[in-house]
Motif scaffolding. Structure first.
Motif, PDB file in Angstrom:
ATOM      1  N   GLU A 186     -11.087   1.633   0.756  1.00 53.49           N
ATOM      2  CA  GLU A 186     -11.938   2.813   0.696  1.00 53.49           C
ATOM      3  C   GLU A 186     -13.337   2.442   1.146  1.00 53.49           C
ATOM      4  O   GLU A 186     -13.733   1.282   1.119  1.00 53.49           O
ATOM      5  CB  GLU A 186     -11.982   3.381  -0.732  1.00 53.49           C
ATOM      6  CG  GLU A 186     -12.648   2.471  -1.745  1.00 53.49           C
ATOM      7  CD  GLU A 186     -12.786   3.105  -3.127  1.00 53.49           C
ATOM      8  OE1 GLU A 186     -12.059   4.066  -3.419  1.00 53.49           O
ATOM      9  OE2 GLU A 186     -13.632   2.624  -3.908  1.00 53.49           O
ATOM     10  N   GLY A 187     -14.099   3.456   1.563  1.00 49.46           N
ATOM     11  CA  GLY A 187     -15.468   3.220   2.000  1.00 49.46           C
ATOM     12  C   GLY A 187     -15.539   2.893   3.480  1.00 49.46           C
ATOM     13  O   GLY A 187     -14.537   2.882   4.186  1.00 49.46           O
ATOM     14  N   VAL A 188     -16.752   2.645   3.953  1.00 45.88           N
ATOM     15  CA  VAL A 188     -16.976   2.334   5.364  1.00 45.88           C
ATOM     16  C   VAL A 188     -17.667   0.981   5.481  1.00 45.88           C
ATOM     17  O   VAL A 188     -18.326   0.519   4.543  1.00 45.88           O
ATOM     18  CB  VAL A 188     -17.838   3.427   6.046  1.00 45.88           C
ATOM     19  CG1 VAL A 188     -17.107   4.756   6.041  1.00 45.88           C
ATOM     20  CG2 VAL A 188     -19.183   3.581   5.335  1.00 45.88           C
ATOM     21  N   GLU A 189     -17.488   0.358   6.623  1.00 48.21           N
ATOM     22  CA  GLU A 189     -18.134  -0.937   6.871  1.00 48.21           C
ATOM     23  C   GLU A 189     -19.651  -0.783   6.795  1.00 48.21           C
ATOM     24  O   GLU A 189     -20.178   0.248   7.202  1.00 48.21           O
ATOM     25  CB  GLU A 189     -17.747  -1.473   8.249  1.00 48.21           C
ATOM     26  CG  GLU A 189     -16.251  -1.624   8.449  1.00 48.21           C
ATOM     27  CD  GLU A 189     -15.625  -2.749   7.641  1.00 48.21           C
ATOM     28  OE1 GLU A 189     -16.356  -3.428   6.879  1.00 48.21           O
ATOM     29  OE2 GLU A 189     -14.410  -2.941   7.752  1.00 48.21           O
ATOM     30  N   PRO A 190     -20.386  -1.757   6.279  1.00 47.20           N
ATOM     31  CA  PRO A 190     -19.909  -3.056   5.811  1.00 47.20           C
ATOM     32  C   PRO A 190     -19.545  -3.066   4.316  1.00 47.20           C
ATOM     33  O   PRO A 190     -19.415  -4.143   3.723  1.00 47.20           O
ATOM     34  CB  PRO A 190     -21.110  -3.962   6.068  1.00 47.20           C
ATOM     35  CG  PRO A 190     -22.279  -3.056   5.809  1.00 47.20           C
ATOM     36  CD  PRO A 190     -21.865  -1.688   6.285  1.00 47.20           C
ATOM     37  N   ASN A 191     -19.419  -1.893   3.721  1.00 43.44           N
ATOM     38  CA  ASN A 191     -19.140  -1.809   2.289  1.00 43.44           C
ATOM     39  C   ASN A 191     -17.715  -1.367   1.984  1.00 43.44           C
ATOM     40  O   ASN A 191     -17.441  -0.833   0.916  1.00 43.44           O
ATOM     41  CB  ASN A 191     -20.132  -0.840   1.628  1.00 43.44           C
ATOM     42  CG  ASN A 191     -21.563  -1.333   1.723  1.00 43.44           C
ATOM     43  OD1 ASN A 191     -21.856  -2.488   1.433  1.00 43.44           O
ATOM     44  ND2 ASN A 191     -22.466  -0.452   2.148  1.00 43.44           N
ATOM     45  N   ARG A 192     -16.816  -1.571   2.946  1.00 43.74           N
ATOM     46  CA  ARG A 192     -15.425  -1.191   2.736  1.00 43.74           C
ATOM     47  C   ARG A 192     -14.783  -2.172   1.753  1.00 43.74           C
ATOM     48  O   ARG A 192     -14.955  -3.390   1.886  1.00 43.74           O
ATOM     49  CB  ARG A 192     -14.668  -1.180   4.058  1.00 43.74           C
ATOM     50  CG  ARG A 192     -13.312  -0.507   4.009  1.00 43.74           C
ATOM     51  CD  ARG A 192     -12.870  -0.151   5.417  1.00 43.74           C
ATOM     52  NE  ARG A 192     -11.494   0.315   5.500  1.00 43.74           N
ATOM     53  CZ  ARG A 192     -11.081   1.522   5.145  1.00 43.74           C
ATOM     54  NH1 ARG A 192     -11.948   2.408   4.678  1.00 43.74           N
ATOM     55  NH2 ARG A 192      -9.810   1.880   5.253  1.00 43.74           N
ATOM     56  N   ARG A 193     -14.046  -1.657   0.783  1.00 46.35           N
ATOM     57  CA  ARG A 193     -13.476  -2.509  -0.252  1.00 46.35           C
ATOM     58  C   ARG A 193     -12.049  -2.093  -0.561  1.00 46.35           C
ATOM     59  O   ARG A 193     -11.575  -1.044  -0.131  1.00 46.35           O
ATOM     60  CB  ARG A 193     -14.318  -2.422  -1.537  1.00 46.35           C
ATOM     61  CG  ARG A 193     -14.286  -1.067  -2.214  1.00 46.35           C
ATOM     62  CD  ARG A 193     -15.166  -1.043  -3.460  1.00 46.35           C
ATOM     63  NE  ARG A 193     -16.572  -1.131  -3.125  1.00 46.35           N
ATOM     64  CZ  ARG A 193     -17.442  -1.906  -3.773  1.00 46.35           C
ATOM     65  NH1 ARG A 193     -17.034  -2.664  -4.775  1.00 46.35           N
ATOM     66  NH2 ARG A 193     -18.711  -1.945  -3.413  1.00 46.35           N
ATOM     67  N   ILE A 194     -11.368  -2.921  -1.329  1.00 48.20           N
ATOM     68  CA  ILE A 194      -9.980  -2.670  -1.717  1.00 48.20           C
ATOM     69  C   ILE A 194      -9.926  -2.166  -3.151  1.00 48.20           C
ATOM     70  O   ILE A 194     -10.657  -2.648  -4.028  1.00 48.20           O
ATOM     71  CB  ILE A 194      -9.126  -3.933  -1.570  1.00 48.20           C
ATOM     72  CG1 ILE A 194      -8.824  -4.188  -0.097  1.00 48.20           C
ATOM     73  CG2 ILE A 194      -7.822  -3.837  -2.358  1.00 48.20           C
ATOM     74  CD1 ILE A 194      -7.998  -5.420   0.171  1.00 48.20           C
ATOM     75  N   VAL A 195      -9.031  -1.194  -3.378  1.00 47.94           N
ATOM     76  CA  VAL A 195      -8.739  -0.705  -4.719  1.00 47.94           C
ATOM     77  C   VAL A 195      -7.289  -1.062  -5.017  1.00 47.94           C
ATOM     78  O   VAL A 195      -6.388  -0.755  -4.233  1.00 47.94           O
ATOM     79  CB  VAL A 195      -8.941   0.816  -4.828  1.00 47.94           C
ATOM     80  CG1 VAL A 195      -8.635   1.291  -6.244  1.00 47.94           C
ATOM     81  CG2 VAL A 195     -10.363   1.189  -4.426  1.00 47.94           C
ATOM     82  N   VAL A 196      -7.074  -1.730  -6.142  1.00 45.45           N
ATOM     83  CA  VAL A 196      -5.721  -2.080  -6.584  1.00 45.45           C
ATOM     84  C   VAL A 196      -5.376  -1.176  -7.757  1.00 45.45           C
ATOM     85  O   VAL A 196      -6.153  -1.046  -8.698  1.00 45.45           O
ATOM     86  CB  VAL A 196      -5.626  -3.564  -6.994  1.00 45.45           C
ATOM     87  CG1 VAL A 196      -4.201  -3.916  -7.409  1.00 45.45           C
ATOM     88  CG2 VAL A 196      -6.113  -4.480  -5.881  1.00 45.45           C
ATOM     89  N   ARG A 197      -4.206  -0.548  -7.702  1.00 48.52           N
ATOM     90  CA  ARG A 197      -3.801   0.360  -8.771  1.00 48.52           C
ATOM     91  C   ARG A 197      -2.299   0.323  -8.978  1.00 48.52           C
ATOM     92  O   ARG A 197      -1.567  -0.299  -8.181  1.00 48.52           O
ATOM     93  CB  ARG A 197      -4.231   1.793  -8.436  1.00 48.52           C
ATOM     94  CG  ARG A 197      -3.753   2.325  -7.097  1.00 48.52           C
ATOM     95  CD  ARG A 197      -3.983   3.840  -6.986  1.00 48.52           C
ATOM     96  NE  ARG A 197      -5.320   4.217  -7.305  1.00 48.52           N
ATOM     97  CZ  ARG A 197      -6.314   4.376  -6.449  1.00 48.52           C
ATOM     98  NH1 ARG A 197      -6.077   4.167  -5.160  1.00 48.52           N
ATOM     99  NH2 ARG A 197      -7.514   4.737  -6.826  1.00 48.52           N
ATOM    100  N   VAL A 198      -1.840   0.985 -10.044  1.00 52.11           N
ATOM    101  CA  VAL A 198      -0.411   1.065 -10.316  1.00 52.11           C
ATOM    102  C   VAL A 198       0.253   1.837  -9.184  1.00 52.11           C
ATOM    103  O   VAL A 198      -0.278   2.849  -8.711  1.00 52.11           O
ATOM    104  CB  VAL A 198      -0.153   1.786 -11.662  1.00 52.11           C
ATOM    105  CG1 VAL A 198       1.340   1.990 -11.900  1.00 52.11           C
ATOM    106  CG2 VAL A 198      -0.765   0.981 -12.809  1.00 52.11           C
ATOM    107  N   ALA A 199       1.398   1.361  -8.723  1.00 48.38           N
ATOM    108  CA  ALA A 199       2.107   2.015  -7.626  1.00 48.38           C
ATOM    109  C   ALA A 199       2.563   3.404  -8.013  1.00 48.38           C
ATOM    110  O   ALA A 199       3.006   3.629  -9.152  1.00 48.38           O
ATOM    111  CB  ALA A 199       3.301   1.166  -7.194  1.00 48.38           C
ATOM    112  N   GLU A 200       2.450   4.331  -7.095  1.00 53.88           N
ATOM    113  CA  GLU A 200       2.868   5.707  -7.346  1.00 53.88           C
ATOM    114  C   GLU A 200       4.358   5.864  -7.113  1.00 53.88           C
ATOM    115  O   GLU A 200       4.929   5.194  -6.291  1.00 53.88           O
ATOM    116  CB  GLU A 200       2.091   6.649  -6.422  1.00 53.88           C
ATOM    117  CG  GLU A 200       0.592   6.611  -6.689  1.00 53.88           C
ATOM    118  CD  GLU A 200      -0.173   7.514  -5.740  1.00 53.88           C
ATOM    119  OE1 GLU A 200       0.459   8.060  -4.794  1.00 53.88           O
ATOM    120  OE2 GLU A 200      -1.390   7.670  -5.909  1.00 53.88           O
TER     121      GLU A 200
END
Length: 200
Positions: A186-200
């Motif tokens: 999520e987010g845009v460069e240079p602040n794009r990051r990963i979100v880890v969550r329970v699988a849907e």
């Protein structure tokens, strides 16, 4: 044979074009970590000979840069996991890596530009210096597993710090191999990051 042993002359349009193409290539690489296996099989990929040609161009260019900067290093050119790679091994190379790989990423973009200028096509070349990327992969694997443990324990999404496309790809690969969890960016460069969550 195109001479790529020295840095290309300044060209305002070429760097902009290859930056956009390179960003798209990185985004495609990251997205492929989240794509189903069927979609991956359908992707068109360059032939091994084309990829190795890209690695040769890149190796010549990097060798020229090392000569200009007066750095010594052994250069290996190869094709791995469907993408061209150049690895530089030797002592006293840390300045070419920079803080959290920032200088390495910039050199990789310059090298991709050399390939673009020689072939007219964007490249997913991966440049590694002093084994930085291999070591970083191990660190990111630990970060990914730690995030997964937190998600499984608390059931809440975990947002990681902003990362480069290479770093996000490393995390995606680890998370997506573990049942019950998923990752997305999520987010845009240079602040794009990963979100880890329970699988849907």
């Amino acid at each position: 044979m195109t001479d790529t042993s020295t840095p290309p002359a300044s060209d305002a349009s070429a760097p902009e074009a290859v930056t956009e193409a390179s960003a798209a290539a990185d985004a495609s690489t990251e997205a492929s970590a989240e794509a189903p296996a069927e979609a991956k099989k359908s992707e068109s990929v360059a032939s091994d000979s084309d990829l190795f040609r890209q690695s040769e161009i890149a190796a010549d260019y990097v060798e020229g840069l090392l000569d200009i900067l007066d750095y010594d290093g052994d250069i290996d050119e190869l094709v791995s996991a469907g993408r061209p790679m150049v690895e530089v091994v030797g002592g006293r190379l840390q300045p070419l890596v920079g803080q959290r790989g920032a200088t390495l990423e910039a050199l990789q973009e310059l090298t991709r530009l050399a390939i673009f200028r020689a072939t007219g096509s964007p490249s997913r070349l991966l440049l590694d210096i002093g084994g930085y990327r291999a070591a970083r992969r191990k660190e990111l694997a630990a970060v990914a597993r730690n995030a997964v443990e937190k998600v499984k324990e608390h059931g809440e999404a975990v947002r990681l710090e902003p990362m480069s496309a290479f770093e996000r790809k490393c995390v995606h690969d680890v998370v997506n191999a573990i049942p019950g969890v998923q990752s997305e960016s999520e987010g845009v460069e240079p602040n794009r990051r990963i979100v880890v969550r329970v699988a849907e």
